[in-house]
Design a protein around this motif. Structure first.
Motif, PDB file in Angstrom:
ATOM      1  N   ASP A 108       0.774  -1.137  -0.022  1.00  0.00           N
ATOM      2  CA  ASP A 108      -0.194  -0.040  -0.076  1.00  0.00           C
ATOM      3  C   ASP A 108       0.888   1.163  -0.144  1.00  0.00           C
ATOM      4  O   ASP A 108       0.617   2.449  -0.646  1.00  0.00           O
ATOM      5  CB  ASP A 108      -0.979  -0.124   1.264  1.00  0.00           C
ATOM      6  CG  ASP A 108      -1.962  -0.919   0.985  1.00  0.00           C
ATOM      7  OD1 ASP A 108      -2.417  -1.490   0.104  1.00  0.00           O
ATOM      8  OD2 ASP A 108      -2.738  -1.206   2.304  1.00  0.00           O
ATOM      9  N   LEU A 109       1.930   1.217   0.879  1.00  0.00           N
ATOM     10  CA  LEU A 109       2.988   2.421   0.789  1.00  0.00           C
ATOM     11  C   LEU A 109       3.538   2.615  -0.501  1.00  0.00           C
ATOM     12  O   LEU A 109       3.738   3.683  -0.914  1.00  0.00           O
ATOM     13  CB  LEU A 109       4.020   2.304   2.085  1.00  0.00           C
ATOM     14  CG  LEU A 109       3.101   2.164   3.418  1.00  0.00           C
ATOM     15  CD1 LEU A 109       4.269   1.874   4.437  1.00  0.00           C
ATOM     16  CD2 LEU A 109       2.851   3.657   3.789  1.00  0.00           C
ATOM     17  N   ILE A 110       3.948   1.596  -1.026  1.00  0.00           N
ATOM     18  CA  ILE A 110       4.532   1.571  -2.433  1.00  0.00           C
ATOM     19  C   ILE A 110       3.625   2.285  -3.477  1.00  0.00           C
ATOM     20  O   ILE A 110       3.678   2.755  -4.153  1.00  0.00           O
ATOM     21  CB  ILE A 110       5.294   0.255  -3.188  1.00  0.00           C
ATOM     22  CG1 ILE A 110       6.245  -0.203  -1.842  1.00  0.00           C
ATOM     23  CG2 ILE A 110       5.652   0.060  -4.119  1.00  0.00           C
ATOM     24  CD1 ILE A 110       6.752  -1.620  -2.128  1.00  0.00           C
ATOM     25  N   ARG A 111       2.375   1.437  -3.702  1.00  0.00           N
ATOM     26  CA  ARG A 111       1.238   1.792  -4.369  1.00  0.00           C
ATOM     27  C   ARG A 111       0.901   3.334  -4.573  1.00  0.00           C
ATOM     28  O   ARG A 111       0.790   3.975  -5.341  1.00  0.00           O
ATOM     29  CB  ARG A 111       0.146   0.919  -4.222  1.00  0.00           C
ATOM     30  CG  ARG A 111      -0.527   0.688  -5.612  1.00  0.00           C
ATOM     31  CD  ARG A 111      -1.786  -0.297  -5.077  1.00  0.00           C
ATOM     32  NE  ARG A 111      -2.059  -1.048  -3.913  1.00  0.00           N
ATOM     33  CZ  ARG A 111      -1.382  -2.128  -3.627  1.00  0.00           C
ATOM     34  NH1 ARG A 111      -0.720  -2.732  -4.641  1.00  0.00           N
ATOM     35  NH2 ARG A 111      -1.623  -2.715  -2.474  1.00  0.00           N
ATOM     36  N   SER A 112       0.827   3.898  -3.036  1.00  0.00           N
ATOM     37  CA  SER A 112       0.685   5.341  -2.799  1.00  0.00           C
ATOM     38  C   SER A 112       1.702   6.036  -2.863  1.00  0.00           C
ATOM     39  O   SER A 112       1.544   7.441  -2.720  1.00  0.00           O
ATOM     40  CB  SER A 112       0.052   5.582  -1.492  1.00  0.00           C
ATOM     41  OG  SER A 112       0.902   5.182  -0.349  1.00  0.00           O
ATOM     42  N   ARG A 113       3.003   5.692  -3.192  1.00  0.00           N
ATOM     43  CA  ARG A 113       4.127   6.504  -3.683  1.00  0.00           C
ATOM     44  C   ARG A 113       4.586   7.103  -2.324  1.00  0.00           C
ATOM     45  O   ARG A 113       5.509   8.173  -2.425  1.00  0.00           O
ATOM     46  CB  ARG A 113       4.122   7.176  -4.676  1.00  0.00           C
ATOM     47  CG  ARG A 113       3.582   6.571  -5.942  1.00  0.00           C
ATOM     48  CD  ARG A 113       3.626   7.539  -7.369  1.00  0.00           C
ATOM     49  NE  ARG A 113       3.555   6.701  -8.412  1.00  0.00           N
ATOM     50  CZ  ARG A 113       3.260   7.088  -9.666  1.00  0.00           C
ATOM     51  NH1 ARG A 113       3.545   8.648  -9.982  1.00  0.00           N
ATOM     52  NH2 ARG A 113       3.302   6.403 -10.544  1.00  0.00           N
ATOM     53  N   GLN A 114       4.392   6.636  -1.137  1.00  0.00           N
ATOM     54  CA  GLN A 114       4.821   7.019  -0.128  1.00  0.00           C
ATOM     55  C   GLN A 114       6.364   6.574   0.322  1.00  0.00           C
ATOM     56  O   GLN A 114       7.077   7.043   1.040  1.00  0.00           O
ATOM     57  CB  GLN A 114       3.804   6.888   1.072  1.00  0.00           C
ATOM     58  CG  GLN A 114       2.727   7.515   0.985  1.00  0.00           C
ATOM     59  CD  GLN A 114       1.546   7.360   2.713  1.00  0.00           C
ATOM     60  OE1 GLN A 114       1.623   5.933   2.687  1.00  0.00           O
ATOM     61  NE2 GLN A 114       1.144   8.006   3.186  1.00  0.00           N
ATOM     62  N   LEU A 115       6.394   5.273  -0.300  1.00  0.00           N
ATOM     63  CA  LEU A 115       7.878   4.576   0.091  1.00  0.00           C
ATOM     64  C   LEU A 115       8.031   4.206  -1.537  1.00  0.00           C
ATOM     65  O   LEU A 115       7.470   3.489  -2.529  1.00  0.00           O
ATOM     66  CB  LEU A 115       7.421   3.352   0.696  1.00  0.00           C
ATOM     67  CG  LEU A 115       8.783   2.304   0.749  1.00  0.00           C
ATOM     68  CD1 LEU A 115       9.784   3.061   1.575  1.00  0.00           C
ATOM     69  CD2 LEU A 115       8.333   1.299   1.533  1.00  0.00           C
ATOM     70  N   ALA A 116       9.302   4.885  -1.859  1.00  0.00           N
ATOM     71  CA  ALA A 116      10.030   4.805  -3.205  1.00  0.00           C
ATOM     72  C   ALA A 116      10.365   3.343  -3.344  1.00  0.00           C
ATOM     73  O   ALA A 116      11.021   2.662  -2.571  1.00  0.00           O
ATOM     74  CB  ALA A 116      10.734   5.661  -3.603  1.00  0.00           C
ATOM     75  N   SER A 117      10.203   2.740  -4.515  1.00  0.00           N
ATOM     76  CA  SER A 117      10.760   1.402  -4.965  1.00  0.00           C
ATOM     77  C   SER A 117      10.915   1.234  -6.386  1.00  0.00           C
ATOM     78  O   SER A 117      10.560   2.256  -7.076  1.00  0.00           O
ATOM     79  CB  SER A 117       9.523   0.411  -4.328  1.00  0.00           C
ATOM     80  OG  SER A 117       8.392   0.344  -5.554  1.00  0.00           O
ATOM     81  N   PHE A 118      11.521   0.294  -6.837  1.00  0.00           N
ATOM     82  CA  PHE A 118      11.609  -0.085  -8.163  1.00  0.00           C
ATOM     83  C   PHE A 118      11.763  -1.489  -8.316  1.00  0.00           C
ATOM     84  O   PHE A 118      11.680  -2.321  -7.368  1.00  0.00           O
ATOM     85  CB  PHE A 118      13.232   0.329  -8.732  1.00  0.00           C
ATOM     86  CG  PHE A 118      14.186  -0.057  -7.853  1.00  0.00           C
ATOM     87  CD1 PHE A 118      14.962  -1.153  -8.496  1.00  0.00           C
ATOM     88  CD2 PHE A 118      14.767   0.338  -6.807  1.00  0.00           C
ATOM     89  CE1 PHE A 118      16.122  -1.776  -7.651  1.00  0.00           C
ATOM     90  CE2 PHE A 118      15.949   0.081  -5.991  1.00  0.00           C
ATOM     91  CZ  PHE A 118      16.471  -1.233  -6.620  1.00  0.00           C
ATOM     92  N   THR A 119      11.537  -1.765  -9.599  1.00  0.00           N
ATOM     93  CA  THR A 119      11.612  -3.506 -10.067  1.00  0.00           C
ATOM     94  C   THR A 119      12.557  -3.847 -11.056  1.00  0.00           C
ATOM     95  O   THR A 119      13.239  -2.936 -11.607  1.00  0.00           O
ATOM     96  CB  THR A 119      10.216  -3.836 -10.844  1.00  0.00           C
ATOM     97  OG1 THR A 119       9.903  -2.851 -12.079  1.00  0.00           O
ATOM     98  CG2 THR A 119       8.954  -3.544  -9.812  1.00  0.00           C
TER      99      THR A 119
END
Length: 66
Positions: free
Chosen positions: A30-41
């Motif tokens: 949820d945090l990743i989806r809402s862009r509160q937590l940056a991530s990459f694939t």
């Protein structure tokens, strides 16, 4: 020629982030989806940079201090 690997991981897995934040898998996504937590694939693997995790934690501290 062998090079030394960094002592700190350059990318964290979702389970590592779950452990660090003591949150469920769905909450981390949820945090990743809402862009509160940056991530990459990388392929199908989702990764979070340690700096992104530290920035998220610092933002939470600052938001909740007010």
């Amino acid at each position: 020629m062998l090079t030394a690997l960094p002592s700190e991981p350059q990318a964290l897995t979702v389970p590592e982030v779950m452990t660090a934040l003591r949150l469920s898998r769905s909450k981390v996504y949820d945090l990743i989806r809402s862009r509160q937590l940056a991530s990459f694939t990388v392929g199908r693997a989702r990764r979070v940079a340690p700096d992104s995790l530290r920035a998220f934690i610092q933002e939470q501290i600052e938001e909740n201090a007010a």
